[in-house]
Design a protein around this motif. Structure first.
Motif: not given
Length: 87
Positions: A11, A14, A16-17
């Motif tokens: 998190k 990334l 936006s993952f």
């Protein structure tokens, strides 16, 4: 098993993952649980015939270089004297 720490690192790296809710609810659980997945379902047998060293026994390619009968048939077209042409 994927730990909460691993999820936190993902998190952070990334943001936006998106981790699906059905996956997130299993974080920290071993992948192969007795009631969930069975390890034997993911295993399979491979029928591999053992290499033979009979047909070209006595040749340099087999005795010194260690090529099996099948290797000599495949690589050297059945001619153990052609070993010298390998680059």
């Amino acid at each position: 098993m994927m730990s909460n720490e691993t999820i936190d690192q993902i998190k952070k790296l990334l943001p936006s993952f998106v981790i699906p809710a059905n996956f997130e609810s299993h974080i920290g659980e071993p992948f192969f649980e007795e009631n969930n997945y069975k390890e034997e379902n993911y295993m399979y047998e491979i029928d591999i015939e053992p290499s033979t060293y009979e047909r070209y026994n006595g040749s340099y390619a087999q005795d010194e270089m260690g090529y099996s009968d099948d290797d000599i048939d495949t690589i050297f077209d059945g001619d153990p004297l052609a070993y010298w042409n390998i680059d």
